[in-house]
Write a protein that holds these residues in place. Sequence first.
Motif, PDB file in Angstrom:
ATOM      1  N   SER A 153      47.287  36.414  37.243  1.00 51.14           N
ATOM      2  CA  SER A 153      47.474  37.134  38.505  1.00 51.14           C
ATOM      3  C   SER A 153      46.977  38.571  38.404  1.00 51.14           C
ATOM      4  CB  SER A 153      48.948  37.111  38.910  1.00 51.14           C
ATOM      5  OG  SER A 153      49.348  35.811  39.292  1.00 51.14           O
ATOM      6  N   ARG A 154      47.252  39.230  37.279  1.00 52.34           N
ATOM      7  CA  ARG A 154      46.791  40.614  37.111  1.00 52.34           C
ATOM      8  C   ARG A 154      45.269  40.678  37.099  1.00 52.34           C
ATOM      9  NH1 ARG A 154      50.927  41.115  33.143  1.00 52.34           N
ATOM     10  NH2 ARG A 154      49.378  41.016  31.470  1.00 52.34           N
ATOM     11  N   THR A 155      44.652  39.740  36.408  1.00 49.90           N
ATOM     12  CA  THR A 155      43.192  39.713  36.350  1.00 49.90           C
ATOM     13  C   THR A 155      42.610  39.443  37.737  1.00 49.90           C
ATOM     14  OG1 THR A 155      43.275  38.872  34.081  1.00 49.90           O
ATOM     15  CG2 THR A 155      41.192  38.614  35.254  1.00 49.90           C
ATOM     16  N   TYR A 156      43.238  38.528  38.467  1.00 49.62           N
ATOM     17  CA  TYR A 156      42.728  38.175  39.786  1.00 49.62           C
ATOM     18  C   TYR A 156      42.872  39.338  40.769  1.00 49.62           C
ATOM     19  CZ  TYR A 156      41.476  35.316  43.767  1.00 49.62           C
ATOM     20  OH  TYR A 156      40.833  34.819  44.869  1.00 49.62           O
ATOM     21  N   ALA A 157      43.941  40.117  40.639  1.00 49.02           N
ATOM     22  CA  ALA A 157      44.127  41.269  41.525  1.00 49.02           C
ATOM     23  C   ALA A 157      42.957  42.243  41.377  1.00 49.02           C
ATOM     24  CB  ALA A 157      45.448  41.965  41.206  1.00 49.02           C
ATOM     25  N   THR A 158      42.488  42.421  40.157  1.00 47.31           N
ATOM     26  CA  THR A 158      41.336  43.285  39.918  1.00 47.31           C
ATOM     27  C   THR A 158      40.092  42.722  40.583  1.00 47.31           C
ATOM     28  OG1 THR A 158      42.211  44.090  37.807  1.00 47.31           O
ATOM     29  CG2 THR A 158      39.836  44.248  38.126  1.00 47.31           C
ATOM     30  N   VAL A 159      39.894  41.418  40.452  1.00 45.48           N
ATOM     31  CA  VAL A 159      38.713  40.785  41.040  1.00 45.48           C
ATOM     32  C   VAL A 159      38.760  40.847  42.567  1.00 45.48           C
ATOM     33  CG1 VAL A 159      37.421  38.626  41.255  1.00 45.48           C
ATOM     34  CG2 VAL A 159      38.375  39.284  39.056  1.00 45.48           C
ATOM     35  N   GLN A 160      39.946  40.707  43.147  1.00 49.16           N
ATOM     36  CA  GLN A 160      40.045  40.815  44.610  1.00 49.16           C
ATOM     37  C   GLN A 160      39.703  42.227  45.076  1.00 49.16           C
ATOM     38  OE1 GLN A 160      43.640  39.319  46.521  1.00 49.16           O
ATOM     39  NE2 GLN A 160      42.447  37.510  47.056  1.00 49.16           N
ATOM     40  N   ALA A 161      40.122  43.234  44.305  1.00 50.23           N
ATOM     41  CA  ALA A 161      39.781  44.613  44.665  1.00 50.23           C
ATOM     42  C   ALA A 161      38.266  44.804  44.630  1.00 50.23           C
ATOM     43  CB  ALA A 161      40.460  45.589  43.707  1.00 50.23           C
ATOM     44  N   GLU A 162      37.614  44.219  43.636  1.00 48.31           N
ATOM     45  CA  GLU A 162      36.161  44.314  43.550  1.00 48.31           C
ATOM     46  C   GLU A 162      35.492  43.522  44.665  1.00 48.31           C
ATOM     47  OE1 GLU A 162      34.685  45.020  39.152  1.00 48.31           O
ATOM     48  OE2 GLU A 162      35.945  43.217  39.242  1.00 48.31           O
ATOM     49  N   THR A 163      36.111  42.418  45.072  1.00 46.05           N
ATOM     50  CA  THR A 163      35.582  41.652  46.204  1.00 46.05           C
ATOM     51  C   THR A 163      35.576  42.512  47.457  1.00 46.05           C
ATOM     52  OG1 THR A 163      36.443  39.569  45.285  1.00 46.05           O
ATOM     53  CG2 THR A 163      35.876  39.579  47.617  1.00 46.05           C
ATOM     54  N   ARG A 164      36.686  43.187  47.704  1.00 41.82           N
ATOM     55  CA  ARG A 164      36.764  44.058  48.882  1.00 41.82           C
ATOM     56  C   ARG A 164      35.706  45.160  48.823  1.00 41.82           C
ATOM     57  NH1 ARG A 164      41.291  43.598  52.144  1.00 41.82           N
ATOM     58  NH2 ARG A 164      43.010  42.324  51.332  1.00 41.82           N
ATOM     59  N   LEU A 165      35.507  45.722  47.633  1.00 41.85           N
ATOM     60  CA  LEU A 165      34.511  46.777  47.476  1.00 41.85           C
ATOM     61  C   LEU A 165      33.124  46.247  47.818  1.00 41.85           C
ATOM     62  CD1 LEU A 165      33.903  49.689  46.551  1.00 41.85           C
ATOM     63  CD2 LEU A 165      33.553  48.782  44.251  1.00 41.85           C
ATOM     64  N   CYS A 166      32.794  45.060  47.312  1.00 42.05           N
ATOM     65  CA  CYS A 166      31.489  44.461  47.607  1.00 42.05           C
ATOM     66  C   CYS A 166      31.319  44.211  49.102  1.00 42.05           C
ATOM     67  CB  CYS A 166      31.329  43.148  46.840  1.00 42.05           C
ATOM     68  SG  CYS A 166      31.025  43.348  45.066  1.00 42.05           S
ATOM     69  N   LEU A 167      32.371  43.694  49.750  1.00 45.48           N
ATOM     70  CA  LEU A 167      32.289  43.417  51.183  1.00 45.48           C
ATOM     71  C   LEU A 167      32.025  44.691  51.974  1.00 45.48           C
ATOM     72  CD1 LEU A 167      35.227  40.875  51.634  1.00 45.48           C
ATOM     73  CD2 LEU A 167      32.792  40.379  51.796  1.00 45.48           C
ATOM     74  N   HIS A 168      32.717  45.746  51.612  1.00 42.65           N
ATOM     75  CA  HIS A 168      32.564  46.996  52.355  1.00 42.65           C
ATOM     76  C   HIS A 168      31.226  47.664  52.057  1.00 42.65           C
ATOM     77  CE1 HIS A 168      36.477  47.708  54.386  1.00 42.65           C
ATOM     78  NE2 HIS A 168      36.880  46.813  53.510  1.00 42.65           N
ATOM     79  N   ARG A 169      30.812  47.654  50.791  1.00 34.61           N
ATOM     80  CA  ARG A 169      29.571  48.329  50.427  1.00 34.61           C
ATOM     81  C   ARG A 169      28.342  47.566  50.906  1.00 34.61           C
ATOM     82  NH1 ARG A 169      32.085  52.333  49.817  1.00 34.61           N
ATOM     83  NH2 ARG A 169      32.580  53.399  47.872  1.00 34.61           N
ATOM     84  N   LEU A 170      28.372  46.238  50.808  1.00 33.02           N
ATOM     85  CA  LEU A 170      27.175  45.449  51.075  1.00 33.02           C
ATOM     86  C   LEU A 170      27.116  44.860  52.481  1.00 33.02           C
ATOM     87  CD1 LEU A 170      26.947  43.560  47.658  1.00 33.02           C
ATOM     88  CD2 LEU A 170      25.863  45.707  48.320  1.00 33.02           C
TER      89      LEU A 170
END
Length: 223
Positions: A153-170
């Motif tokens: 769960s901790r690892t996935y929370a990090t990946v979800q944060a990066e997913t949001r960053l990609c969505l907003h940036r790209l």
Amino acid sequence: MAAPSPIERVTLPIQIADRLRADILAGLYPGGAQLLEAELALTFGVSRGPLREAMQRLVQEGLLRSAPHRGVFVTEVDEDDLLDVFFVRETLETAAIRKICSEGRQGIVADALTEIAERMDRALKGGDTAAGGDLDFEFHRTLVDAAESDRLSRTYATVQAETRLCLHRLMGGYRSSKDLAEEHFRLAKAIRSQDIGAIETELQQHLSNPARYLRKAGGTAFS
């Protein structure tokens, strides 16, 4: 009767991290921008100690990067980062599914996921794409959390944060497709079927080739 669990205190570094995370995802700090402790401390009205701890949290999440002797910068992302994030997401969600299936908890998990998909469907039909996007993230986080592995769960929370960053940036933010809820209903149904092959196939189709969506002029969402 079991003793109640203690309530987790929301510390100042966590509050600062939440605010800074929201500002980064809102585009207030462009990719590659350097974050200066003195300026941020003044902006947030806090001392440098908790600010530094908050920034380190976001470094661990992948939203910031620390360059020795240079400072802290907002992470820049490109299409390759997007592909890698979805590769890791599929790996983690597949691991969660396998653990859930090995413990025979598919029915309970499918019930929880179906309820989220129903709320997503109502939100999207009502034109609330922001709520639909949040429920998309909640659906997948619930799936991973159902594996009952703190580390996963901790690892996935990090990946979800990066997913949001990609969505907003790209993509300039989250974009919802009209059939997004239906995709989640199918995934929940596959989990209920207890056929791990069918579940993994549905998950792969759901998360497949996000760059394809990125290239489409109109853009349809991926979660």
